[in-house]
Design an enzyme around this catalytic site. Structure first.
Site, short mmCIF file in Angstrom:
data_model
loop_
_atom_site.label_atom_id
_atom_site.label_comp_id
_atom_site.label_asym_id
_atom_site.label_seq_id
_atom_site.Cartn_x
_atom_site.Cartn_y
_atom_site.Cartn_z
N LYS A 87 0.82 -1.22 0.00
CA LYS A 87 0.00 0.00 0.00
C LYS A 87 0.85 1.26 0.00
O LYS A 87 0.37 2.34 -0.35
CB LYS A 87 -0.89 0.04 1.24
CG LYS A 87 -2.08 -0.89 1.29
CD LYS A 87 -2.94 -0.55 2.51
CE LYS A 87 -4.16 -1.44 2.62
NZ LYS A 87 -3.80 -2.79 3.11
N HIS A 240 -5.69 -8.99 11.65
CA HIS A 240 -6.07 -7.64 12.06
C HIS A 240 -7.36 -7.78 12.89
O HIS A 240 -8.39 -8.23 12.36
CB HIS A 240 -6.36 -6.76 10.85
CG HIS A 240 -5.14 -6.33 10.10
ND1 HIS A 240 -4.27 -7.20 9.51
CD2 HIS A 240 -4.65 -5.08 9.83
CE1 HIS A 240 -3.31 -6.53 8.90
NE2 HIS A 240 -3.51 -5.25 9.09
N GLU A 243 -9.96 -3.35 15.30
CA GLU A 243 -9.36 -2.03 15.08
C GLU A 243 -10.46 -0.98 15.13
O GLU A 243 -10.82 -0.35 14.13
CB GLU A 243 -8.63 -1.99 13.74
CG GLU A 243 -7.77 -0.76 13.56
CD GLU A 243 -7.02 -0.76 12.24
OE1 GLU A 243 -6.33 0.23 11.97
OE2 GLU A 243 -7.13 -1.73 11.48
N ASP A 340 3.23 -0.27 10.70
CA ASP A 340 1.96 -0.33 9.99
C ASP A 340 2.03 0.47 8.68
O ASP A 340 3.00 0.38 7.95
CB ASP A 340 0.83 0.15 10.90
CG ASP A 340 -0.53 -0.43 10.52
OD1 ASP A 340 -0.58 -1.36 9.69
OD2 ASP A 340 -1.55 0.03 11.06
N ASN A 341 1.03 1.28 8.39
CA ASN A 341 0.92 1.94 7.09
C ASN A 341 1.83 3.15 6.98
O ASN A 341 2.11 3.84 7.96
CB ASN A 341 -0.52 2.37 6.84
CG ASN A 341 -1.48 1.20 6.86
OD1 ASN A 341 -1.82 0.70 7.92
ND2 ASN A 341 -1.91 0.78 5.69
#
Length: 446
Positions: A87, A240, A243, A340-341
């Site tokens: 991503k 995941h 969240e 993470d992202n």
């Protein structure tokens, strides 16, 4: 000698004298006994042909062997056990207009459908790996969006990257898709793709087209199917989970109980687990006990959850969005922090820098007074979760993959950006200049 001025000796055998190291990362009772109130001790490290040959009390090694670091901190290479290299860095072309999770899901789906060719994914993954390497990261587990047809594209690219980066960054991959996939034949197909790539089987434990509250019976069915597929193929599981800031979302407890009931013997890592922080104390602790009994490890993604959770237009967030790290650790579970992202619709910022992630985690989740052994959550613990023996520690016999800082203690480390760090790989200094964003400009055009 300040780390920013450190010039590694050219000899194959040299010493790093009078360094400051975390006692929790060395195998020396003598050093551990000398630790200060923050868990730091003074040491000499001997590097011999690219490996750590000795870690001894400061002043032990001969002055002629190498430079005096004047108490500069030395850390092992860091480990990111939960990120999303596929991503990464699409923010300039696909921003999240709302900044929340639903907006991120929509924006990512649109970009993935339109743009995620093998060429596109490969270029952005390469950029992320180059950046992480420059910052001193030695191992990464990346989640790969896995709804058809993307799984076949991204897992092939991942295998190329793993081969290309062998010896520099150890790479692992986990699948990610809505849990619905494990109610269909696509779940079996995905499990085969993951197994062929030597990855971990994972998903988001929420449905794409139905509510998770009240808990639908299909959740139990899908989780049992996931564990069965993983067990049949000898795969570990990476999920995941929860969240959200909704206290009634309690999938983590269900994951733990199903894993035990099914007798799953592989490793299980659950990421996020944010709703634990807004549940009644007794319920939260009971869930953690169930996780401990099932052998589940937890990874917190503090910077991204701070960014996404409790976001409302023109309103200040009322909670931090992160899970209960102190309680998880106190209950005897492995707990890590991860990046993470990075520059995508789920998180507009970040730089694949686990030292920065650790520093932010300390401030966000109050992992201080004292910091103690929390540094292990960014190196030794995620390495253990990933099954990487000895990685993330200052241990004799390990590769001399080290980070030398100008900071002499946690106060200096946490107070000032450590952009002038020196990174050693196999005992040799590398270029710590991260790649220029301009190399991705061609991918950002319409």
């Amino acid at each position: 000698m300040p780390a920013s001025h450190f010039i590694p000796p050219t000899a194959d055998r040299y010493a790093l004298r009078h360094a400051t190291v975390p006692a929790c990362l060395v195998d020396s009772p003598t050093l551990a006994a000398s630790a200060d109130s923050e868990g730091l001790c003074r040491a000499d490290l001997l590097v011999d042909h690219g490996r750590i040959a000795a870690v001894q009390p400061a002043g032990t090694l001969d002055d002629a062997l190498g430079p005096d670091l004047d108490r500069s901190m030395v850390l092992p290479g860091l480990v990111d056990c939960h990120t999303h290299l596929d991503k990464g860095h699409i923010w300039p072309r696909k921003q999240n207009p709302t900044g929340d999770t639903p907006g991120a899901v929509r924006a990512t789906l649109e970009d993935r459908t339109a743009r995620w060719s093998a060429t596109d994914v490969r270029a952005r993954m390469e950029f992320g790996l180059r950046t992480a390497y420059a910052h001193g990261v030695v191992a990464i587990r990346t989640h790969l969006d896995s709804q058809a047809p993307q799984a076949s594209i991204s897992f092939r690219v991942f295998q190329e990257m793993r081969r290309a980066w062998a010896g520099r960054i150890t790479l692992q991959a986990s699948s990610i898709a809505p849990i619905d996939i494990f109610l269909t034949e696509e779940g079996r197909i995905l499990a085969d793709i993951v197994a062929e790539a030597g990855g971990n089987l994972g998903c988001v434990t929420r449905f794409s087209h139905r509510a998770n509250v009240p808990t639908p019976p299909e959740l139990d069915v899908a989780l049992r199917h996931l564990f069965a597929l993983a067990a049949e193929r000898g795969l570990d599981v990476d999920l995941h989970v929860d969240e959200t800031g909704e206290p009634e979302i309690r999938t983590l407890d269900q994951v733990a109980r199903i894993a035990r009931r099914e007798g799953f013997s592989g490793r299980i890592l659950c990421g996020h687990c944010c709703s634990l922080a807004v549940q009644p104390e007794a319920d939260m602790l009971a869930t953690l006990d169930a996780c401990r009994d099932a052998g589940i490890a937890i990874v917190s993604l503090p910077t991204v959850n701070m960014y996404l959770q409790d976001r409302h237009a023109a309103r200040t967030p009322r909670w931090r969005g992160v899970t209960v790290l102190h309680e998880i650790k106190a209950r005897g579970l492995q707990v890590a922090v991860a990046g993470d992202n990075c520059r995508d619709p789920f998180h507009a910022y970040g730089d694949h820098d686990m030292l920065d992630t650790f520093c932010q985690a300390v401030k966000i989740a109050h992992l201080d007074r004292p910091v103690g052994d929390w540094i292990a959550a960014a190196c030794a613990v995620p390495a253990d979760i990933m099954g990487l023996d000895g990685v993330g520690r200052l241990r004799e016999g390990q590769s001399a993959d080290l980070i030398l800082l100008r900071a002499r203690d946690y106060s200096e480390l946490l107070a000032r950006n450590q952009g002038d760090r020196c990174v050693l790989r196999n005992g040799r200094a590398i270029d710590t200049t991260p790649p220029d964003y301009r190399v991705l400009d061609a991918l950002m055009t319409a």
